[in-house]
Write a protein that holds these residues in place. Structure first.
Motif, PDB file in Angstrom:
ATOM      1  N   VAL A   6      48.570  50.791  34.510  1.00  0.00           N
ATOM      2  CA  VAL A   6      48.244  49.364  34.462  1.00  0.00           C
ATOM      3  C   VAL A   6      49.286  48.566  35.231  1.00  0.00           C
ATOM      4  CG1 VAL A   6      48.036  47.354  32.954  1.00  0.00           C
ATOM      5  CG2 VAL A   6      46.903  49.492  32.335  1.00  0.00           C
ATOM      6  N   ALA A   7      50.558  48.913  35.071  1.00  0.00           N
ATOM      7  CA  ALA A   7      51.616  48.243  35.835  1.00  0.00           C
ATOM      8  C   ALA A   7      51.438  48.491  37.325  1.00  0.00           C
ATOM      9  CB  ALA A   7      52.986  48.744  35.371  1.00  0.00           C
ATOM     10  N   GLN A   8      51.055  49.698  37.675  1.00  0.00           N
ATOM     11  CA  GLN A   8      50.837  50.051  39.072  1.00  0.00           C
ATOM     12  C   GLN A   8      49.741  49.183  39.688  1.00  0.00           C
ATOM     13  OE1 GLN A   8      49.146  53.963  39.596  1.00  0.00           O
ATOM     14  NE2 GLN A   8      49.900  54.165  41.683  1.00  0.00           N
ATOM     15  N   ILE A   9      48.651  48.978  38.950  1.00  0.00           N
ATOM     16  CA  ILE A   9      47.546  48.201  39.493  1.00  0.00           C
ATOM     17  C   ILE A   9      47.897  46.718  39.563  1.00  0.00           C
ATOM     18  CG2 ILE A   9      46.142  47.510  37.508  1.00  0.00           C
ATOM     19  CD1 ILE A   9      44.844  49.364  40.580  1.00  0.00           C
ATOM     20  N   CYS A  10      48.699  46.230  38.614  1.00  0.00           N
ATOM     21  CA  CYS A  10      49.143  44.838  38.676  1.00  0.00           C
ATOM     22  C   CYS A  10      50.009  44.610  39.910  1.00  0.00           C
ATOM     23  CB  CYS A  10      49.905  44.465  37.407  1.00  0.00           C
ATOM     24  SG  CYS A  10      48.858  44.308  35.937  1.00  0.00           S
ATOM     25  N   ARG A  11      50.915  45.546  40.183  1.00  0.00           N
ATOM     26  CA  ARG A  11      51.746  45.434  41.387  1.00  0.00           C
ATOM     27  C   ARG A  11      50.892  45.507  42.646  1.00  0.00           C
ATOM     28  NH1 ARG A  11      55.325  48.715  38.236  1.00  0.00           N
ATOM     29  NH2 ARG A  11      54.458  50.602  39.187  1.00  0.00           N
ATOM     30  N   PHE A  12      49.871  46.365  42.625  1.00  0.00           N
ATOM     31  CA  PHE A  12      48.983  46.514  43.776  1.00  0.00           C
ATOM     32  C   PHE A  12      48.300  45.185  44.103  1.00  0.00           C
ATOM     33  CE2 PHE A  12      44.569  47.274  45.155  1.00  0.00           C
ATOM     34  CZ  PHE A  12      44.808  47.853  46.391  1.00  0.00           C
TER      35      PHE A  12
ATOM     36  N   ALA B 200      48.627  35.225  41.145  1.00  0.00           N
ATOM     37  CA  ALA B 200      48.221  36.325  40.254  1.00  0.00           C
ATOM     38  C   ALA B 200      48.123  35.837  38.815  1.00  0.00           C
ATOM     39  CB  ALA B 200      49.215  37.480  40.364  1.00  0.00           C
ATOM     40  N   ALA B 201      49.065  34.995  38.404  1.00  0.00           N
ATOM     41  CA  ALA B 201      49.047  34.458  37.043  1.00  0.00           C
ATOM     42  C   ALA B 201      47.864  33.521  36.837  1.00  0.00           C
ATOM     43  CB  ALA B 201      50.350  33.728  36.754  1.00  0.00           C
ATOM     44  N   LEU B 202      47.531  32.746  37.844  1.00  0.00           N
ATOM     45  CA  LEU B 202      46.375  31.850  37.752  1.00  0.00           C
ATOM     46  C   LEU B 202      45.087  32.647  37.554  1.00  0.00           C
ATOM     47  CD1 LEU B 202      47.140  29.246  40.575  1.00  0.00           C
ATOM     48  CD2 LEU B 202      47.023  28.784  38.123  1.00  0.00           C
ATOM     49  N   VAL B 203      44.934  33.717  38.312  1.00  0.00           N
ATOM     50  CA  VAL B 203      43.728  34.544  38.200  1.00  0.00           C
ATOM     51  C   VAL B 203      43.630  35.163  36.806  1.00  0.00           C
ATOM     52  CG1 VAL B 203      42.584  36.625  39.074  1.00  0.00           C
ATOM     53  CG2 VAL B 203      43.620  35.016  40.674  1.00  0.00           C
TER      54      VAL B 203
ATOM     55  N   ALA C  98      44.369  33.883  34.115  1.00  0.00           N
ATOM     56  CA  ALA C  98      43.941  32.884  33.136  1.00  0.00           C
ATOM     57  C   ALA C  98      42.437  32.907  32.904  1.00  0.00           C
ATOM     58  CB  ALA C  98      44.366  31.484  33.590  1.00  0.00           C
ATOM     59  N   VAL C  99      41.667  33.502  33.822  1.00  0.00           N
ATOM     60  CA  VAL C  99      40.218  33.599  33.659  1.00  0.00           C
ATOM     61  C   VAL C  99      39.863  34.721  32.684  1.00  0.00           C
ATOM     62  CG1 VAL C  99      38.019  33.902  34.874  1.00  0.00           C
ATOM     63  CG2 VAL C  99      39.908  32.739  36.003  1.00  0.00           C
ATOM     64  N   GLY C 100      40.779  35.652  32.500  1.00  0.00           N
ATOM     65  CA  GLY C 100      40.527  36.821  31.669  1.00  0.00           C
ATOM     66  C   GLY C 100      40.596  36.525  30.186  1.00  0.00           C
ATOM     67  N   PRO C 101      40.778  37.592  29.384  1.00  0.00           N
ATOM     68  CA  PRO C 101      40.692  37.465  27.920  1.00  0.00           C
ATOM     69  C   PRO C 101      41.996  37.049  27.258  1.00  0.00           C
ATOM     70  CG  PRO C 101      40.980  39.758  28.511  1.00  0.00           C
ATOM     71  CD  PRO C 101      40.918  38.993  29.806  1.00  0.00           C
ATOM     72  N   THR C 102      42.815  36.270  27.944  1.00  0.00           N
ATOM     73  CA  THR C 102      44.142  35.922  27.438  1.00  0.00           C
ATOM     74  C   THR C 102      44.096  35.266  26.059  1.00  0.00           C
ATOM     75  OG1 THR C 102      44.860  35.580  29.720  1.00  0.00           O
ATOM     76  CG2 THR C 102      46.275  34.704  27.993  1.00  0.00           C
ATOM     77  N   CYS C 103      43.122  34.397  25.853  1.00  0.00           N
ATOM     78  CA  CYS C 103      43.051  33.649  24.593  1.00  0.00           C
ATOM     79  C   CYS C 103      42.020  34.207  23.625  1.00  0.00           C
ATOM     80  CB  CYS C 103      42.741  32.177  24.886  1.00  0.00           C
ATOM     81  SG  CYS C 103      44.044  31.348  25.815  1.00  0.00           S
ATOM     82  N   GLY C 104      41.519  35.400  23.896  1.00  0.00           N
ATOM     83  CA  GLY C 104      40.592  36.028  22.959  1.00  0.00           C
ATOM     84  C   GLY C 104      39.136  35.687  23.215  1.00  0.00           C
TER      85      GLY C 104
END
Length: 219
Positions: free
Chosen positions: A148-154, A183-186, A188-194
């Protein structure tokens, strides 16, 4: 030097090795098909039940396999969870490749199409459930955490490369800072807040506008 999309796909899938698939020993066509089937079912379990549902016994029942046969391929729980992580990441990268935003010639269109793809996938309910599962795995196990870290860096490296193409005169440190912000902005669209969080109307367009502004494109 960061890996290309094809190189990342090859590394995660293990397709360059005749005896391995997603880090699992599978020397024959039959064994590779079995591994693919198990991991496909494991992804479905992760989407439907979360990490708690990914037990050997439950997965063996779902795949109509003996527990001993399943453990022949995945000796430990971490082996299984690491292979599932690699399988899911390969599927997501394969979709990125198939949709083709990285193949666009013009840098502004490539940047915009890439971000639109990432946000579209992040907003999909099933993708959100799987992403939540992957993040949970990455907090529990070193194998999933590594990939997962690898893909985030990618993905951050991809954004850096696109910013460098858009504004080649920008200092490398500034490019890195901008890539991390985007990357952080993108994310925010995900499941960050449940799953019960109602995302503000216009969030994706606002993020895209802000990202374009960060790299000097018209919002």
């Amino acid at each position: 030097m960061s890996l290309s999309l094809d190189e990342m796909l090859t590394q995660l899938s293990g397709h360059d090795s005749p005896n391995e698939l997603y880090g699992v020993t599978a020397p024959s066509a039959k064994s590779r098909a079995t591994v693919e089937k198990v991991l496909e079912e494991a992804e479905a379990v992760l989407a439907e039940e979360g990490v708690a549902g990914l037990t050997f016994r439950a997965l063996a029942r779902r795949c109509d396999m003996r527990l001993s046969n399943l453990q022949y391929y995945f000796a430990t729980q971490e082996d299984l969870l690491t292979a599932v992580t690699r399988y899911i990441l390969v599927r997501r990268l394969s979709e990125l490749k198939a949709r083709g935003p990285l193949g666009l010639i013009e840098a502004p269109q490539r940047f915009t199409a890439y971000l639109e793809f990432r946000m579209e996938r992040a907003a999909d309910p099933k993708a959100q459930a799987i992403t939540t599962g992957l993040r949970d795995l990455a907090l529990r196990q070193d194998g999933p955490a590594r990939h997962v870290a690898q893909i985030c860096r990618f993905h951050t490296d991809l954004i850096e490369a696109m910013i460098a193409a858009l504004a080649p005169e920008t200092p490398s440190q500034e490019i890195r800072h901008k890539a991390v912000m985007i990357a952080a902005l993108v994310e925010a669209v995900g499941p960050t807040c449940g799953r019960l969080f109602d995302r503000p109307e216009g969030l994706r367009s606002a993020i895209l506008s802000q990202a374009r502004s960060i790299v000097g494109l018209p919002a």
